[in-house]
Motif scaffolding. Structure first.
Motif, short mmCIF file in Angstrom:
data_model
loop_
_atom_site.label_atom_id
_atom_site.label_comp_id
_atom_site.label_asym_id
_atom_site.label_seq_id
_atom_site.Cartn_x
_atom_site.Cartn_y
_atom_site.Cartn_z
N MET A 258 0.85 -1.18 0.00
CA MET A 258 0.00 0.00 0.00
C MET A 258 0.89 1.24 0.00
N SER A 259 0.68 2.13 -0.94
CA SER A 259 1.51 3.32 -1.09
C SER A 259 0.95 4.47 -0.29
N ARG A 260 1.56 4.77 0.84
CA ARG A 260 1.21 5.94 1.66
C ARG A 260 -0.29 6.08 1.90
N GLY A 261 -1.00 4.98 2.02
CA GLY A 261 -2.44 5.05 2.26
C GLY A 261 -3.27 5.31 1.02
N TRP A 262 -2.63 5.42 -0.13
CA TRP A 262 -3.35 5.76 -1.35
C TRP A 262 -4.23 4.64 -1.86
N GLN A 263 -3.97 3.43 -1.42
CA GLN A 263 -4.73 2.29 -1.91
C GLN A 263 -5.37 1.55 -0.74
N ASP A 264 -5.99 2.31 0.13
CA ASP A 264 -6.68 1.75 1.30
C ASP A 264 -7.69 0.71 0.84
N PRO A 265 -7.55 -0.55 1.26
CA PRO A 265 -8.45 -1.60 0.79
C PRO A 265 -9.92 -1.31 1.06
N ALA A 266 -10.24 -0.65 2.16
CA ALA A 266 -11.63 -0.33 2.47
C ALA A 266 -12.19 0.69 1.48
N VAL B 130 -11.01 1.17 -1.66
CA VAL B 130 -11.12 0.48 -2.95
C VAL B 130 -12.41 -0.34 -2.98
N GLU B 131 -12.64 -1.09 -1.92
CA GLU B 131 -13.84 -1.93 -1.83
C GLU B 131 -15.11 -1.10 -1.91
N MET B 132 -15.16 0.00 -1.17
CA MET B 132 -16.34 0.86 -1.17
C MET B 132 -16.64 1.37 -2.58
N MET B 133 -15.61 1.84 -3.26
CA MET B 133 -15.84 2.40 -4.60
C MET B 133 -16.25 1.32 -5.60
N LEU B 134 -15.58 0.18 -5.55
CA LEU B 134 -15.90 -0.88 -6.52
C LEU B 134 -17.25 -1.54 -6.24
N GLU B 135 -17.61 -1.68 -4.96
CA GLU B 135 -18.83 -2.42 -4.62
C GLU B 135 -20.06 -1.55 -4.40
N GLU B 136 -19.89 -0.39 -3.79
CA GLU B 136 -21.05 0.42 -3.39
C GLU B 136 -21.37 1.57 -4.33
N CYS B 137 -20.45 1.95 -5.16
CA CYS B 137 -20.63 3.13 -6.01
C CYS B 137 -21.03 2.73 -7.42
N SER B 138 -22.11 3.31 -7.90
CA SER B 138 -22.63 2.88 -9.20
C SER B 138 -22.41 3.88 -10.33
N THR B 139 -22.27 5.17 -10.03
CA THR B 139 -22.13 6.17 -11.09
C THR B 139 -20.71 6.74 -11.05
N TRP B 140 -19.99 6.50 -12.13
CA TRP B 140 -18.59 6.90 -12.24
C TRP B 140 -18.43 7.95 -13.34
N THR C 192 -8.28 16.16 -0.45
CA THR C 192 -9.50 15.39 -0.67
C THR C 192 -9.87 14.59 0.57
N THR C 193 -8.90 13.89 1.14
CA THR C 193 -9.21 13.08 2.33
C THR C 193 -9.49 13.98 3.53
N ALA C 194 -8.85 15.14 3.62
CA ALA C 194 -9.15 16.08 4.71
C ALA C 194 -10.59 16.58 4.61
N ALA C 195 -11.12 16.61 3.39
CA ALA C 195 -12.52 17.03 3.18
C ALA C 195 -13.49 15.88 3.44
N GLY C 196 -12.94 14.71 3.81
CA GLY C 196 -13.79 13.56 4.14
C GLY C 196 -14.15 12.69 2.97
N VAL C 197 -13.46 12.87 1.84
CA VAL C 197 -13.75 12.09 0.64
C VAL C 197 -12.64 11.06 0.44
N PRO C 198 -12.96 9.77 0.45
CA PRO C 198 -11.95 8.74 0.19
C PRO C 198 -11.33 8.92 -1.19
N MET C 199 -10.04 8.64 -1.27
CA MET C 199 -9.32 8.78 -2.54
C MET C 199 -8.35 7.63 -2.71
N VAL C 200 -8.32 7.09 -3.93
CA VAL C 200 -7.42 6.02 -4.32
C VAL C 200 -6.55 6.56 -5.45
N MET C 201 -5.25 6.27 -5.40
CA MET C 201 -4.35 6.74 -6.46
C MET C 201 -3.44 5.61 -6.93
#
Length: 141
Positions: free
Chosen positions: A1-9, A11-21, A121-130
């Motif tokens: 995991m690179s500096r928290g950029w690829q937090d598994p939770a 990644v999972e939330m975006m891939l499983e719970e998010c429908s509009t990209w 982005t994360t300080a604003a409360g929005v998860p981010m993956v890079m």
């Protein structure tokens, strides 16, 4: 995991719970990575919304059966994830705009890294993956 950029939770939330990209940088060119990943997202049941400056031209732009928008703020439906296919030096503005439009997550594609944008982005409360790709993450599961 690179500096928290690829937090598994996240990644999972975006891939499983998010429908509009919203896919930033998606044009109608099937040879581009953004096109193949957007197609994969559709195959996985996601709605994609192309975001590309060409959408502002007369006649607009349609990609993979979806109307394109010139900017994230032009999109007229709620966006779950903003998926960015832009060079690292140009990507941060889209993370900021994603926060402004109320997106649930931001995803910077493989090779796209902006530490300052991640922090904002994360300080604003929005998860981010890079620096990874949904195709890679689905294969890892």
């Amino acid at each position: 995991m690179s500096r928290g950029w690829q937090d598994p939770a996240w990644v999972e939330m975006m891939l499983e719970e998010c429908s509009t990209w919203a896919v930033v940088g998606l044009s109608g060119d099937p040879s581009r990575t953004a096109y193949s990943i957007a197609s994969l997202l559709q195959d996985r049941g996601k709605r994609i919304i192309p975001v590309h400056p060409l959408a502002a031209q007369e006649g607009g732009l349609e990609v993979l059966g979806e109307r394109a928008f010139a900017s994230l703020s032009d999109i007229d439906v709620p966006v779950d994830v903003v998926d960015v296919f832009r060079r690292s030096e140009a990507a941060g503005q889209f993370a900021d705009e994603a926060v402004r439009i109320g997106a649930r997550g931001v995803w910077f594609q493989l090779g796209v890294v902006d530490q300052a944008a991640f922090e904002r982005t994360t300080a604003a409360g929005v998860p981010m993956v890079m620096d990874t790709c949904p195709a890679i993450e689905w294969r890892r599961r």
